[in-house]
Design an enzyme around this catalytic site. Structure first.
Site, short mmCIF file in Angstrom:
data_model
loop_
_atom_site.label_atom_id
_atom_site.label_comp_id
_atom_site.label_asym_id
_atom_site.label_seq_id
_atom_site.Cartn_x
_atom_site.Cartn_y
_atom_site.Cartn_z
N ASP A 252 0.82 -1.22 0.00
CA ASP A 252 0.00 0.00 0.00
C ASP A 252 0.85 1.26 0.00
OD1 ASP A 252 -1.86 -1.95 0.43
OD2 ASP A 252 -2.29 -1.39 2.51
N LYS A 386 -15.53 -2.05 1.13
CA LYS A 386 -14.72 -2.52 -0.01
C LYS A 386 -15.69 -2.94 -1.10
CE LYS A 386 -10.69 -4.44 2.48
NZ LYS A 386 -10.19 -5.67 3.16
P1 PGA Z 1 -6.61 -6.12 1.54
O1 PGA Z 1 -6.28 -5.06 2.66
O2 PGA Z 1 -6.93 -5.38 0.30
O3 PGA Z 1 -5.36 -6.91 1.45
O4 PGA Z 1 -7.76 -6.94 2.04
C1 PGA Z 1 -6.96 -3.89 2.83
C2 PGA Z 1 -7.36 -3.72 4.28
O5 PGA Z 1 -7.24 -4.66 5.08
O6 PGA Z 1 -7.84 -2.68 4.67
ZN ZN Z 2 -8.32 -4.15 6.92
#
Ligand code: PGA
Ligand code: ZN
Length: 475
Positions: A252, A386
């Site tokens: 990230d 998400k």
């Molecule tokens: P991930 O992480 O995209 O690997 O699930 C994002 C998060 O945990 O916020």
């Molecule tokens: Zn998370």
């Protein structure tokens, strides 16, 4: 129908006359262009073609991109993908052929768009988001979208949303705000990832990320400046204390010093904030992603250290004590996934202490049934949104409504595998989620989101409102 009959049926000579009169009234310097645009607006927009392809995400893993054509233009969208994937989230369709991208290619999802979804959507009005999304849900017929693939469905859903905004001639965030029935658009507080660990980095740090939130900035543009400055101060702090190898970045974009405790990480971040001079106008948040180091009912914070792993387990009560101490010492405003994704009891117990906001990511998987249960049991008090765990824009709007009605906070989130699509930036403004988590203030696929927020703030001008200290109450 002959051309003459068509012209008569659609009263085209009248429309052309209207366009000419409008051009005269507008005293336009370019009458041909003016008349062409005027006529274009008179044609109702429909989806004419949907074409998908396989592209790579920021981790170099295949994902789906789609070009949705209407008679007004071409609208492109692509979908992200993450590490955490669970039983309750919509299914990302991958080919599973080990000889192709180690099983990760998405040719089936692409084919599903080019053949089946395309056929179902051609002729539909792109403004009717719910109808488009439901047409795909009906075509799929499964609860978790495993027939067509949530990656296929979401890419088309987002592209259609962009086409709908263009048809209405409004910014994407405004179209999303209209779709959600919300009146107030709000620029979110960015939660910048500054330190990475867990599954997102190859250091020994078990915690997934430490974030900073410039809540005291007056505008988003200022928040971005403070975030970037803190990030660069942190690079210097890490170099001094852990050597410059610690400045390599995780998935990230967060720095990855080889720290062994949460406290050590928070000290580094605190020192970086001190060096900016912004003091308590910058708050801290943590994504523990505790599922990744939960063994049975215990937590192994040394899980990534070969010679320490398995020797010093913490109970959930120990973890609560640790969070309490850290929250008393550092300006922590939220903790995400403090316990394993099935440890509802301790998450609930910790939330009830009211020390900070408790965000459910792996706990909820953006699944409306899990969100409903968490609301009923008061297990946590904020949703990590998400969109690819849901699969359509319409259902994403619904789950945010659910969270909002329960007075929860909402954090719009990227995934570790991102693309150059900045849809979530508009989504966070349109749904006024209050916070967006899109990684570090570096790396193209992350800055893409923050830079889009700069553009939105500029476009909204005097109307732009930055959530700031009200990041939890953007209702
Ligand atoms: P991930 O992480 O995209 O690997 O699930 C994002 C998060 O945990 O916020
Ligand atoms: Zn998370």
């Amino acid at each position: 129908m002959s051309v003459q009959e068509y012209l008569d049926k659609h009263t085209l000579s009248r429309k052309i006359e209207d366009a000419v009169n409008a051009a005269v009234r507008a005293k336009t310097s370019d009458p041909v262009l003016f008349i062409a645009n005027h006529m274009k607006k008179a044609v109702p927009s429909v989806i004419t073609k949907v074409k998908a392809r396989q592209i790579l995400d920021s981790r170099g893993i295949p994902t789906v991109e789609v070009d949705l054509h209407t008679n007004k233009g071409v609208f492109r969208a692509s979908v992200p993908s993450g590490d955490s994937s669970g039983t309750y989230e919509a299914i990302e369709l991958r080919d599973g052929d080990k000889g192709m991208y180690l099983g990760n290619s998405v040719a089936k999802a692409v084919k599903n768009i080019n053949d089946r979804i395309s056929e179902a959507l051609i002729g539909m009005d792109p403004k009717l988001q719910a109808q488009i999304d439901h047409a795909m849900i009906d075509l799929d017929k499964t609860e978790k979208k495993n027939e067509l693939g949530a990656n296929a469905i979401l890419a088309v859903s987002i592209a259609a949303c962009k086409a709908g905004a263009a048809e209405k001639e409004v910014p994407l965030c405004k179209h999303l705000s209209d779709l959600s029935g919300r009146a107030n658009m709000t620029l979110p507080v960015p939660a910048f990832t500054v330190l990475s660990g867990g599954n997102h980095a190859s250091n020994h740090f078990a915690i997934q990320e430490i974030m900073i939130l410039p809540v005291g900035a007056s505008r988003f543009e200022e928040a971005l400046q403070w975030g970037s400055e803190t990030y660069h101060h942190l690079k210097a702090v890490v170099t001094e204390k852990n050597g410059n190898m610690g400045c390599n970045v995780g998935e990230d974009g967060g720095l990855t010093p080889d720290i062994s405790s949460l406290k050590e990480g928070l000290e580094l971040v605190k020192e970086a904030i001190n060096r900016t001079g912004y003091g308590d106008k910058i708050k801290i948040a943590i994504d523990v992603a505790a599922t990744n180091f939960c063994i049975g009912t215990k937590y192994d914070l040394d899980i990534k250290s070969p010679n320490k792993a398995g020797q010093n387990f913490k109970s959930a009560e120990d973890m609560i004590d640790m969070y309490k101490e850290l929250c008393a010492e550092y300006p922590i405003v939220f903790i995400e996934d403090p316990f394993d994704k099935e440890d509802w009891e301790h998450t609930k117990h910790f939330s009830a202490l009211g020390i900070c906001q408790v965000v459910g990511d792996d706990l909820l998987m953006s699944n409306s049934k899990r969100v409903e249960r968490a609301i009923q049991e008061s297990a946590c008090n904020a949703l990590l949104l998400k969109v690819n765990q849901i699969g359509t824009v319409t259902e994403a709007i619904e789950v945010v409504k659910l969270a909002r009605d329960a007075q929860w906070g909402v954090v719009t989130s990227h995934r570790c595998g991102e693309t150059e699509d900045s849809f979530i930036s508009d989504l966070s403004v349109g749904l006024a989620t209050g916070v967006i988590k899109a990684g570090a203030p570096c790396r193209g696929e992350r800055t893409m989101k923050y830079n889009q927020l700069l553009r939105i703030e500029e476009e909204l001008g005097d109307q732009a409102v930055y959530a700031g200290e009200d990041w939890r109450q953007t209702l």
